[in-house]
Design a protein around this motif. Sequence first.
Motif, short mmCIF file in Angstrom:
data_model
loop_
_atom_site.label_atom_id
_atom_site.label_comp_id
_atom_site.label_asym_id
_atom_site.label_seq_id
_atom_site.Cartn_x
_atom_site.Cartn_y
_atom_site.Cartn_z
N ALA A 236 -6.78 13.63 -4.69
CA ALA A 236 -5.84 12.99 -5.89
C ALA A 236 -4.41 13.61 -5.67
N ARG A 237 -4.25 14.84 -5.11
CA ARG A 237 -3.07 15.21 -4.76
C ARG A 237 -2.44 14.62 -3.62
N GLU A 238 -3.33 14.39 -2.58
CA GLU A 238 -2.87 13.69 -1.38
C GLU A 238 -2.25 12.10 -2.00
N PHE A 239 -2.93 11.45 -2.42
CA PHE A 239 -2.59 10.40 -3.15
C PHE A 239 -1.10 10.15 -3.83
N PHE A 240 -1.13 11.02 -4.84
CA PHE A 240 -0.03 10.95 -5.75
C PHE A 240 1.19 11.41 -5.01
N ARG B 233 6.08 9.65 -2.44
CA ARG B 233 7.32 9.85 -1.44
C ARG B 233 7.64 8.58 -1.03
N HIS B 234 6.44 7.93 -0.41
CA HIS B 234 6.94 6.53 0.13
C HIS B 234 7.90 5.72 -0.98
N ASN C 209 0.84 -1.17 0.14
CA ASN C 209 0.04 0.15 0.06
C ASN C 209 0.89 1.42 0.03
N THR C 210 0.98 1.87 -1.09
CA THR C 210 1.97 3.24 -1.19
C THR C 210 1.48 4.20 -0.58
N LEU C 211 0.17 4.53 -0.20
CA LEU C 211 -0.38 5.52 0.42
C LEU C 211 0.12 5.38 1.84
N GLY D 26 2.33 3.10 3.01
CA GLY D 26 3.67 2.67 3.11
C GLY D 26 3.99 1.27 3.45
N GLU D 27 2.70 0.73 3.71
CA GLU D 27 2.81 -1.01 4.17
C GLU D 27 3.29 -1.61 2.75
N GLY D 28 4.33 -2.35 3.33
CA GLY D 28 4.84 -3.25 2.39
C GLY D 28 5.77 -2.84 1.19
N VAL D 29 5.90 -1.57 1.30
CA VAL D 29 7.03 -0.93 0.14
C VAL D 29 8.30 -1.10 0.22
#
Length: 246
Positions: A68-72, A77-78, A37-39, A41-44
């Motif tokens: 959308a901005r928060e997601f991208f 960053r992660h 989950n890139t949002l 950071g899990e497992g990245v």
Amino acid sequence: MKIVVVGGTGLIGSKLVTKLGEHGHDAVAAAPSTGVNTLTGEGVAEAVKGASVVIDVSNSPSFEAEAAREFFETSTRHLLEAEAAAGVGHHVALSVVGTERRPDIDYFRAKIAQEKLIQASPIPYSLVHATQFFEFVTRIADDATEDGKVRIAPVLFQPIAGDEVAQTVGRVAVGEPLNGRVEVAGPEQSRMDEFFRHVLAAMGDSREVVTDPHARYFGAELTERTLVPEDGAILTGTKYADWSAK
């Protein structure tokens, strides 16, 4: 070569994983359903360990400006932090033709924010800007519908098959980083209103397509060339009529 495909279970990502695997690469699909989950950071960090390339074709679940901005921004960053720690040598991201021309479109503005983070990172990168996918034609028409009529601006339009987007992204990913961008589009350029008038009729969709120079595309008016590539773009071979006949 290990290649991590973020968004690897989606429309373009699943095609990429298949195509890269057929060419002998260790293509890993990274998505919430596979424990990445890139949002959050899990497992990245674990997913990108040992990877030579990370391809990000993930998409925001919402086109609303802040979401959308928060997601991208957060997801990117992660990814970039984990890639830097793992020594990844090439970050590839899929974006949209025309983002820089109409930053007043919420989704485009979010993609610009993503690209700025990638460009500022020390990781070598490539950006692939694609035109609208054939697979999203109905969604575009639905968003443009008001009072049962599809209001479309008479601007240039040059959509592309999802398979050929994946093919292009894959080729860029296994090549040397561009540290810049490349544009890719379908083979046929037409007026957007004419395209939708013809396509919806062929689908048996009874909605009237109204030509409206002020029609909004996901919240903003378009200029003549907002959605089409500049000279030097990669042009693919599949025409919409042939794709839709499959």
